[in-house]
Each structure stands twice: as structure tokens, then as C-alpha cells.
Design a protein around this motif. Structure first.
Motif, PDB file in Angstrom:
ATOM      1  N   PHE A 183       6.734  33.869  97.717  1.00 46.78           N
ATOM      2  CA  PHE A 183       6.840  35.840  97.746  1.00 46.78           C
ATOM      3  C   PHE A 183       5.597  35.713  96.257  1.00 46.78           C
ATOM      4  O   PHE A 183       5.376  35.797  95.276  1.00 46.78           O
ATOM      5  CB  PHE A 183       7.601  36.197  97.435  1.00 46.78           C
ATOM      6  CG  PHE A 183       8.948  35.735  97.937  1.00 46.78           C
ATOM      7  CD1 PHE A 183       8.923  36.284  99.447  1.00 46.78           C
ATOM      8  CD2 PHE A 183       9.618  34.804  97.912  1.00 46.78           C
ATOM      9  CE1 PHE A 183       9.694  36.234 100.438  1.00 46.78           C
ATOM     10  CE2 PHE A 183      10.862  34.531  98.869  1.00 46.78           C
ATOM     11  CZ  PHE A 183      10.475  35.289  99.672  1.00 46.78           C
ATOM     12  N   PRO A 184       4.732  36.168  96.764  1.00 44.03           N
ATOM     13  CA  PRO A 184       3.570  37.760  95.994  1.00 44.03           C
ATOM     14  C   PRO A 184       4.933  38.465  95.505  1.00 44.03           C
ATOM     15  O   PRO A 184       5.888  39.377  95.238  1.00 44.03           O
ATOM     16  CB  PRO A 184       2.734  38.745  96.749  1.00 44.03           C
ATOM     17  CG  PRO A 184       2.991  37.962  97.936  1.00 44.03           C
ATOM     18  CD  PRO A 184       4.340  37.204  98.281  1.00 44.03           C
ATOM     19  N   VAL A 185       4.890  38.497  93.942  1.00 41.69           N
ATOM     20  CA  VAL A 185       5.314  39.075  92.694  1.00 41.69           C
ATOM     21  C   VAL A 185       4.584  40.810  91.885  1.00 41.69           C
ATOM     22  O   VAL A 185       3.022  40.125  91.662  1.00 41.69           O
ATOM     23  CB  VAL A 185       6.226  38.907  91.673  1.00 41.69           C
ATOM     24  CG1 VAL A 185       7.040  39.155  91.407  1.00 41.69           C
ATOM     25  CG2 VAL A 185       6.888  37.018  92.585  1.00 41.69           C
ATOM     26  N   ALA A 186       5.222  41.653  92.240  1.00 38.67           N
ATOM     27  CA  ALA A 186       4.926  42.659  90.925  1.00 38.67           C
ATOM     28  C   ALA A 186       5.374  43.398  90.237  1.00 38.67           C
ATOM     29  O   ALA A 186       6.959  43.501  90.247  1.00 38.67           O
ATOM     30  CB  ALA A 186       4.348  44.708  92.287  1.00 38.67           C
ATOM     31  N   GLN A 228       7.016  45.415  86.855  1.00 37.49           N
ATOM     32  CA  GLN A 228       6.954  47.214  85.746  1.00 37.49           C
ATOM     33  C   GLN A 228       7.186  46.840  85.260  1.00 37.49           C
ATOM     34  O   GLN A 228       8.552  46.418  84.984  1.00 37.49           O
ATOM     35  CB  GLN A 228       7.498  47.783  87.442  1.00 37.49           C
ATOM     36  CG  GLN A 228       6.452  47.735  88.981  1.00 37.49           C
ATOM     37  CD  GLN A 228       7.804  49.181  90.075  1.00 37.49           C
ATOM     38  OE1 GLN A 228       8.912  49.486  89.330  1.00 37.49           O
ATOM     39  NE2 GLN A 228       7.249  49.073  90.484  1.00 37.49           N
ATOM     40  N   PHE A 229       6.529  47.765  84.211  1.00 41.35           N
ATOM     41  CA  PHE A 229       7.351  48.313  82.784  1.00 41.35           C
ATOM     42  C   PHE A 229       7.138  46.946  81.611  1.00 41.35           C
ATOM     43  O   PHE A 229       6.093  46.649  82.138  1.00 41.35           O
ATOM     44  CB  PHE A 229       9.209  47.893  82.896  1.00 41.35           C
ATOM     45  CG  PHE A 229       9.239  49.497  83.747  1.00 41.35           C
ATOM     46  CD1 PHE A 229       8.762  51.462  83.883  1.00 41.35           C
ATOM     47  CD2 PHE A 229      10.693  49.403  84.459  1.00 41.35           C
ATOM     48  CE1 PHE A 229       9.253  52.024  84.948  1.00 41.35           C
ATOM     49  CE2 PHE A 229      10.507  50.604  85.712  1.00 41.35           C
ATOM     50  CZ  PHE A 229      10.406  51.058  85.688  1.00 41.35           C
ATOM     51  N   ASN A 230       8.116  46.313  81.540  1.00 37.70           N
ATOM     52  CA  ASN A 230       7.677  45.568  79.907  1.00 37.70           C
ATOM     53  C   ASN A 230       7.824  43.964  80.925  1.00 37.70           C
ATOM     54  O   ASN A 230       9.125  43.663  80.896  1.00 37.70           O
ATOM     55  CB  ASN A 230       9.006  45.661  79.369  1.00 37.70           C
ATOM     56  CG  ASN A 230       8.844  44.820  78.158  1.00 37.70           C
ATOM     57  OD1 ASN A 230       7.477  44.056  77.852  1.00 37.70           O
ATOM     58  ND2 ASN A 230       8.919  44.702  77.095  1.00 37.70           N
ATOM     59  N   PRO A 231       6.530  43.365  80.823  1.00 40.56           N
ATOM     60  CA  PRO A 231       6.601  42.192  81.531  1.00 40.56           C
ATOM     61  C   PRO A 231       7.144  41.037  80.223  1.00 40.56           C
ATOM     62  O   PRO A 231       7.869  39.724  81.033  1.00 40.56           O
ATOM     63  CB  PRO A 231       5.567  41.475  81.790  1.00 40.56           C
ATOM     64  CG  PRO A 231       4.508  42.486  80.705  1.00 40.56           C
ATOM     65  CD  PRO A 231       4.823  43.897  80.399  1.00 40.56           C
ATOM     66  N   ASN A 232       7.422  40.899  79.228  1.00 38.83           N
ATOM     67  CA  ASN A 232       8.365  40.233  78.359  1.00 38.83           C
ATOM     68  C   ASN A 232      10.460  40.729  78.503  1.00 38.83           C
ATOM     69  O   ASN A 232      10.441  39.966  77.267  1.00 38.83           O
ATOM     70  CB  ASN A 232       7.141  40.560  77.138  1.00 38.83           C
ATOM     71  CG  ASN A 232       6.464  39.782  77.534  1.00 38.83           C
ATOM     72  OD1 ASN A 232       5.834  38.603  77.776  1.00 38.83           O
ATOM     73  ND2 ASN A 232       5.140  40.619  76.765  1.00 38.83           N
ATOM     74  N   ALA A 233      10.138  41.248  78.984  1.00 37.65           N
ATOM     75  CA  ALA A 233      12.002  41.762  78.961  1.00 37.65           C
ATOM     76  C   ALA A 233      12.582  40.980  80.138  1.00 37.65           C
ATOM     77  O   ALA A 233      11.963  40.171  80.691  1.00 37.65           O
ATOM     78  CB  ALA A 233      12.170  43.599  79.168  1.00 37.65           C
ATOM     79  N   VAL A 234      13.833  42.093  80.520  1.00 37.97           N
ATOM     80  CA  VAL A 234      14.984  41.320  81.562  1.00 37.97           C
ATOM     81  C   VAL A 234      14.218  41.936  83.028  1.00 37.97           C
ATOM     82  O   VAL A 234      14.622  43.392  82.866  1.00 37.97           O
ATOM     83  CB  VAL A 234      15.810  40.988  80.372  1.00 37.97           C
ATOM     84  CG1 VAL A 234      17.171  40.133  81.624  1.00 37.97           C
ATOM     85  CG2 VAL A 234      16.204  39.874  79.887  1.00 37.97           C
ATOM     86  N   ARG A 260      15.734  43.801  85.685  1.00 38.13           N
ATOM     87  CA  ARG A 260      16.687  44.545  86.204  1.00 38.13           C
ATOM     88  C   ARG A 260      16.990  44.920  87.933  1.00 38.13           C
ATOM     89  O   ARG A 260      17.877  45.540  87.647  1.00 38.13           O
ATOM     90  CB  ARG A 260      16.390  46.293  84.459  1.00 38.13           C
ATOM     91  CG  ARG A 260      17.178  45.053  83.575  1.00 38.13           C
ATOM     92  CD  ARG A 260      18.042  44.811  82.965  1.00 38.13           C
ATOM     93  NE  ARG A 260      17.966  44.672  81.770  1.00 38.13           N
ATOM     94  CZ  ARG A 260      19.349  43.428  81.259  1.00 38.13           C
ATOM     95  NH1 ARG A 260      19.444  43.024  81.592  1.00 38.13           N
ATOM     96  NH2 ARG A 260      18.759  43.589  79.597  1.00 38.13           N
ATOM     97  N   PHE A 261      16.187  45.140  88.674  1.00 41.78           N
ATOM     98  CA  PHE A 261      16.518  45.153  89.640  1.00 41.78           C
ATOM     99  C   PHE A 261      15.055  44.449  90.084  1.00 41.78           C
ATOM    100  O   PHE A 261      14.461  44.146  89.861  1.00 41.78           O
ATOM    101  CB  PHE A 261      16.141  46.957  89.634  1.00 41.78           C
ATOM    102  CG  PHE A 261      15.254  47.575  89.258  1.00 41.78           C
ATOM    103  CD1 PHE A 261      13.875  46.873  90.689  1.00 41.78           C
ATOM    104  CD2 PHE A 261      14.174  47.889  88.414  1.00 41.78           C
ATOM    105  CE1 PHE A 261      12.819  47.885  90.164  1.00 41.78           C
ATOM    106  CE2 PHE A 261      13.725  48.575  88.486  1.00 41.78           C
ATOM    107  CZ  PHE A 261      12.501  48.540  89.578  1.00 41.78           C
ATOM    108  N   GLN A 262      14.936  44.527  91.712  1.00 42.49           N
ATOM    109  CA  GLN A 262      14.161  43.780  92.488  1.00 42.49           C
ATOM    110  C   GLN A 262      14.102  44.490  94.180  1.00 42.49           C
ATOM    111  O   GLN A 262      15.571  44.816  94.213  1.00 42.49           O
ATOM    112  CB  GLN A 262      14.721  42.252  92.819  1.00 42.49           C
ATOM    113  CG  GLN A 262      15.307  41.721  93.647  1.00 42.49           C
ATOM    114  CD  GLN A 262      16.571  40.508  93.118  1.00 42.49           C
ATOM    115  OE1 GLN A 262      16.436  39.634  92.680  1.00 42.49           O
ATOM    116  NE2 GLN A 262      16.213  40.383  94.735  1.00 42.49           N
ATOM    117  N   GLY A 285      11.390  44.760  88.535  1.00 41.55           N
ATOM    118  CA  GLY A 285      11.731  46.500  86.873  1.00 41.55           C
ATOM    119  C   GLY A 285      12.637  45.121  85.938  1.00 41.55           C
ATOM    120  O   GLY A 285      13.668  44.819  86.030  1.00 41.55           O
ATOM    121  N   CYS A 286      11.322  45.031  84.707  1.00 34.77           N
ATOM    122  CA  CYS A 286      12.076  44.501  83.732  1.00 34.77           C
ATOM    123  C   CYS A 286      11.643  45.239  82.293  1.00 34.77           C
ATOM    124  O   CYS A 286      10.679  46.338  82.742  1.00 34.77           O
ATOM    125  CB  CYS A 286      10.796  42.825  83.209  1.00 34.77           C
ATOM    126  SG  CYS A 286      10.786  41.977  84.428  1.00 34.77           S
TER     127      CYS A 286
END
Length: 662
Positions: free
Chosen positions: A628-631, A633-639, A641-643, A660-661
Motif C-alpha cells: 500500500f502507498p502511504v500518505a 498527515q501532521f507529525n510523522p514522528n508522533a503516534v 491516531r487514524f487511518q 494521521g499522526c
């Protein structure tokens, strides 16, 4: 004379001995050459069997060569002035050959082509010599099987006169050759050799059985042709002519040539009876009848036949002439009846002056005896003794030497032999034949029949069963109908035409299939359905694979074809792309034919894994590892929270997942 400039055998040396000088004739079975025997310095005839007879390469088969060699040895033992002598045999370039006596003359076929028909005395003289030759073969246990004018050679007459054939020397050839070919063909190729149909005996047509009476029938047909100038039956196909011999009686020669003596009609009728048991038992028996008929035709007290000229407008060198008388003592020794020899002349002398003296002396003795006392007693004793001798002799010749034939039909071969041996009888065997009811080696028929009179210690002829006749259906696919029908009819099968169909590879009128299929087991009389090709169908199916379903549907409709509801299958091809078709592209079909397509449903769906609550970088690695290609959003170093799409969603491979991280 048959000539062929390109014949490669001309001038060649066979077996280091026979130098081929010229070609005499070519027939359906062999080619005859003249050759010089360089060892003995004499002219001979060399008959070389064709490389192909009945089936390809048969002349080179070991079974055929062995059978041919055995028949050649049998023929070589026939030493008779009316049989073409066989000097040698061998093989050349894989093809069997015979070295035979070279006869200077013509075939009877060539004589008939020139004369059309013969006078009765000429026809009977030729028939006598033919039967003398065939009779010698029958006594040696050999059946000719192919008696016809082509196999009868008429040599130059000793007197040198060409007009009358009575003095000509007749020689019969090709003894056993048909039998050798037939035996090999039956076992090797499944085909059956049939003698020349114009002269074939009914039993050879119906069940393939041939014995001495088969030659008697063919000789009767040759005599009919010599007397009338034609064969009794004609037809468009050989099989039609052959079955006329089975279904119809041979007409009397006098119905075609008015004025022929009645004795000739009777002779032809007896020789050509459809039931073999009604014919003379062999050529020797018919020879005696022909000689009696010839004496009757030539007798001064018989009706003298005047042969009228041909009136059909054809030019024939056939003069009107009187049948010439034939004196028995003028026949050669091989052709005389028992009463033609010296004993008969002795009886004729006794019937003249010498006989008168004997009768006078006997009359005087009878006159003296009653006058004496003892004479009357002697006369009475003689009368009683003569009466007893006559009674015993009559009983012996009429009843005493005969017994009753045992019932052997339906027994096994071993049982029949034991029963016959117990009664003191010898057993010989006729050619076996197939039967659907009697198992193999069971007795089908006996001669004499059960309860019939038979000489004590006599011989019983048994016909054994070959069991039910079964054979593989020959393959006729790819043959034109006429040839296929001939093959099937020769195997005694019934032929019907089925519904023709289009075929891309076979032209119109050629067999595309049979029901049952080739190789299936069948029996004589089975009905075989032959399906013929109508040729290539008029519409060519286009290549639809790789096209979109809607485009393919439009193209099919424009051609006048019908699209069946497409079958959908998962594929790596895009959805609605055609991935298969039937019929294949390039096939020929009729207008309105159905076309079947296989259409792609697209790639199979995959399940989206759960990555929520995973560190953003770890979630990305999990999704990418499954394609799967992945996009992000927000902070790539965080956790994470949704997909999107959510976990457990069914998506196409390669679908982009957004996480979304924060």
C-alpha cells in the motif's frame, strides 16, 4: 502391349541372373516382364508384386513375403501342360517376384476383345484345358480364387492357324497369388481381397469363403462370356456387380445368342448355381461334364447349332459356322474320359463280329443244358448263386457299405474329433467363418449332414466358427465421401449421412467425423453415420482479447453474431477487459452464432491492516510492506491516531492509505 519408357527395372539384373528386357503387362496386383535367364540362356517371364497392394508397403511385410513364398512353392509343384510353370521365386528391392514360363500368345481377354465371342467348339475346347489346369490345382489342395480371362493364356496353335482356337494350347496362371494377398491383407490391414467382381462367386461376396466350387463358378462365368461376348452382370459400382451374383441367377447363354444348343445352357446353369452345393464339386467333375457336353454338341445325332452373325451393328470378325464334331480319341491323354481309352474300343470290337461268335456259343450252351439231367440242376444252382451274388452285391453297393453320419454340429472342435474318431471317420476342415451364436472353434456345419448316408470310414468336412465377428471401425476422416463409403461397405457396414457441419480445416464433401468414432469395435451390418464438412463458415471471428467489454460487444453486434452473458473472473487486468473468448479468433462461424467472453473483474481485493496507535514510522512500514502507498498527515514522528481506509476494509491492491499522526 503396356509400355512405359521410365520403368527403372528395364535392363536391370535380378538376383544376378534374370536380365529384364521388356514390360509385358501391368495389372492391379503385379507387373509382368520378359527377361533372359543368363544362366540357362532362355526367355522367361518375371512377375513382380507391386510395392503397394491393399495397404501401403504390404509387399515388404514379412507376413506377406512368407505367405507368398509358401504359395510359390505350392504352385511350383503343379506340373501340368495347361499350368504356367513356375521356375523360381525371390525378392528384389523388398518386392516378391516369380520367375515363370514365358508363353508366346495372348490372354483370353485379348482374344475376346478381337473376336467378341467364340464358337461353341472353341469355347468348350478352351474351357476343357482351363479345367484340366484348375483340376490339377484342386487335387493339390490349391484354390485359384481369381479365374478370369486375364489369367488364361492362349498360346499359338500347333497347326499355326489363327482362325480356329480348337487346336490352341491354353495355360492358366496366377495360381495361389490371390490367396497369398488375401491372407496377408486379412491379418495385416483389416481389408479383404475380393476377386474380380465380374467373375466372383456368391459365397465369396457374402462371407469371404472360397473353395474348389468357387473356381467352378468363375469358370462358368468365363464360359458364359466366351459364348455370348459379355459378362452376365454390369453396374456403376463394383459392389453392385458383386451383389448381383448373390441375388440373381446367371441367364441362359441362348437368351443372348439364339441358336446355342440347350446343353450349353444347362452346363452354364449347373456351373453357376448360387448355392455352392448345387455345383460340381471341383474342376475335375466339371471337366467331365464339359467333355460330355462337347461330345453331345459335336455328335452327328445331336442338334447342329448354326451361330448367327452379330446384328447390333458392330464390326466383328465372326463367320457363320457349324459346330465341329469332337472325337474322343482325338483328345490329348490328360483330357480323356475313362471310357475314351482302349477299354472302350475293346467293347466296341466285342460288339462287332467277335461279339456275335460269343453270343452264338452262349446260346448253344443254354440250348444243350436243359436236355441233360444234371444240366437242369446246374442251371438252377447257377441261377440261385447268381441271385445271391446279385442280392449281396446290391445290398453292399446300395446299403451295406454305408452308415449314418453322426451329429457334430454345435460340438467343440475337440468333441467333434473325438466323436468322429469313435465312429471311424476322418475329419477335414473347410474355411472357418464368423458366427454370432456359436463360440469360437464350435462346429457350425458338417458335410455330409447328420443322419445322412456316408461310407464307412469316410471323411466328414467340418466348418468351425470364428466366434462373433468384431473389428475396429476404420478411420475415414479426411476422405471424400465416395472413398469413405467404399471403405465402409467393403467392411460390410451400413452407411448413412449425418447432418453436415462447417469445418475450418477440411473442404466441403470431406468426412469430418463418424458415429461411432474410428477405432470403436463394430460388427458387420452395423450402421455408421458419416458427417461431412460444409467447408469453412462464412464469418471470421475477430480477436477480442484485450478490448473493453463495451467495445467487444459493439464489434460482435456489427458482425451479426450473438454475445452470450460474459463470464467474469478475477484477473490482474483492469476491470471489464476481455481476457478470453470462444470460438477463438480466426474461426469460421455462421451468422447468429454465439460468442462467449471472459471479462476481468479486476485484481482480487486485499484487507487493510490496523495501524492505529502504532508509531507513525512503524505504521508506514507495515502498510508499505503489504503493497500500500502511504500518505502521512501532521507529525510523522508522533503516534498514528487514524487511518483511511479503515482497518479490515477490502480494497484493490495498490490502494493509497492515509494515516494521521499527532
Amino acid at each position: 502391349m503396356d509400355t512405359q519408357v521410365a520403368d527403372t527395372l528395364l535392363g536391370s539384373l535380378i538376383d544376378g541372373r534374370y536380365r529384364i528386357r521388356g514390360r509385358v503387362a501391368r495389372g492391379g496386383m503385379a507387373t509382368v516382364y520378359t527377361a533372359t535367364d543368363e544362366r540357362l540362356e532362355r526367355t522367361v517371364a518375371v512377375k513382380i508384386i507391386h510395392a503397394t497392394q491393399g495397404s501401403p508397403g504390404q509387399a515388404g511385410r514379412p507376413s506377406f513375403v512368407d505367405r507368398f513364398t509358401d504359395e510359390a512353392k505350392t504352385i511350383a509343384r503343379l506340373t501340368h501342360p495347361n499350368v504356367v510353370a513356375v521356375y523360381d521365386q525371390g525378392t528384389h528391392a523388398g518386392r516378391p517376384y516369380l520367375v515363370m514360363e514365358y508363353v508366346r500368345g495372348r490372354t483370353l481377354r485379348e482374344v475376346l476383345a478381337e473376336r467378341r465371342r467364340l464358337n461353341p467348339d472353341e469355347a468348350l475346347a478352351i474351357t476343357e484345358q482351363m479345367l484340366a489346369a484348375i483340376g490339377a490345382a484342386h487335387r493339390a489342395g490349391l484354390v485359384h480364387r481369381d479365374v478370369k480371362p486375364e489369367n488364361v493364356l492362349v498360346a499359338e496353335a500347333p497347326s499355326g492357324g489363327p482362325a480356329n482356337l480348337v487346336d490352341s494350347v491354353v495355360k492358366v496362371t496366377d495360381f495361389g497369388l490371390a490367396q497369398a494377398v488375401e491372407a496377408s491383407t486379412d491379418h495385416d490391414s483389416g481389408n479383404q481381397l475380393m476377386a474380380t467382381v465380374a467373375y466372383v462367386a456368391p459365397e465369396l461376396v457374402t462371407d469371404g469363403r472360397a473353395d474348389a466350387r468357387t473356381d467352378v463358378y468363375s469358370t462358368g462365368i468365363v464360359l458364359f462370356e466366351m459364348l455370348t461376348g459379355r459378362v452376365p452382370y454390369d453396374g456403376d459400382r463394383p459392389i453392385d456387380i458383386a451383389w448381383q451374383h448373390v441375388d440373381r441367377d446367371v441367364p441362359a447363354p441362348s437368351t443372348l445368342v439364339p441358336g446355342l444348343p440347350r446343353v450349353l445352357d444347362d452346363l452354364v446353369a449347373r456351373a453357376t448355381r448360387r448355392d455352392p452345393t448345387g455345383r460340381p464339386g471341383d474342376a475335375g467333375t466339371l471337366l467331365a461334364e464339359v467333355q460330355v457336353a462337347r461330345d453331345s454338341v459335336g455328335s452327328p445325332n445331336s442338334h447342329t447349332a448354326l451361330i448367327a452373325p452379330v446384328t447390333d451393328g458392330s464390326a466383328v470378325s465372326q463367320p457363320t459356322m457349324v459346330v465341329a464334331p469332337v472325337r474322343p480319341h482325338e483328345r490329348p491323354t490328360w483330357a480323356r474320359l475313362p471310357e475314351d481309352g482302349p477299354p472302350a474300343r475293346g467293347r466296341r470290337r466285342a460288339a462287332s463280329g467277335g461279339g456275335d461268335d460269343l453270343r452264338t456259343r452262349l446260346a448253344g450252351l443254354v440250348a444243350r443244358l436243359p436236355g441233360e439231367g444234371s444240366g437242369r440242376f446246374a442251371i438252377a444252382a447257377v441261377v440261385v448263386v447268381l441271385g445271391l451274388v446279385a442280392a449281396l452285391g446290391g445290398w453292399w453297393f446300395g446299403v451295406g457299405r454305408y452308415t449314418t453320419t453322426p451329429e457334430l454340429v454345435s460340438m467343440t472342435k475337440a468333441e467333434a474329433e473325438a466323436q468322429a474318431s469313435q465312429g471311424g471317420f476322418d475329419v477335414i476342415y473347410a474355411d472357418p467363418r464368423y458366427d454370432d451364436q456359436v463360440p469360437r472353434d464350435g462346429v457350425l456345419q458338417q458335410d455330409p449332414a447328420s443322419s445322412a448316408k456316408i461310407l464307412k470310414g469316410g471323411t466328414i468336412t467340418l466348418t468351425l466358427s470364428l466366434g462373433p465377428e468384431r473389428f475396429e471401425l476404420p478411420d475415414v476422416v479426411g476422405k471424400e465421401f465416395a472413398l469413405a463409403e467404399a471403405d465402409l461397405l467393403s467392411a460390410q457396414l451400413e452407411v448413412v449421412k449425418g447432418t453436415a457441419r462447417y469445418d475450418d480445416s477440411l473442404p466441403e464433401g470431406v468426412v469430418v467425423a463418424t458415429k461411432p468414432e474410428a477405432g470403436k469395435e463394430v460388427k458387420p451390418g452395423d450402421e455408421i453415420t458419416v458427417i461431412l464438412s460444409k467447408g469453412r463458415a462464412p464469418i471470421t471471428v475477430p480477436n477480442l482479447v484485450g478490448k473493453n467489454l463495451n467495445d467487444a460487444r459493439n464489434q460482435i453486434a456489427q458482425l451479426g453474431l450473438v454475445l452470450v452473458e460474459p463470464t467474469r473472473k478475477q484477473s490482474d487486468k483492469p476491470r471489464d477487459e476481455v481476457i478470453g473468448q470462444s470460438p477463438a479468433d480466426g474461426s469460421g462461424v455462421e451468422r447468429g452464432a454465439q460468442i462467449r467472453l471472459e471479462v476481468s473483474e479486476g485484481p482480487p481485493l486485499v484487507t487493510v491492516p490496523r495501524v492505529v496507535d502504532l508509531p507513525c514510522q512503524q505504521a508506514k512500514q507495515v502498510l508499505e510492506s503489504q503493497g500500500f502507498p502511504v500518505a502521512v498527515q501532521f507529525n510523522p514522528n508522533a503516534v498514528t491516531r487514524f487511518q483511511n481506509p479503515n482497518e479490515n476494509a477490502q480494497v484493490a491492491p495498490g490502494t493509497q492509505i492515509t494515516i494521521g499522526c499527532f
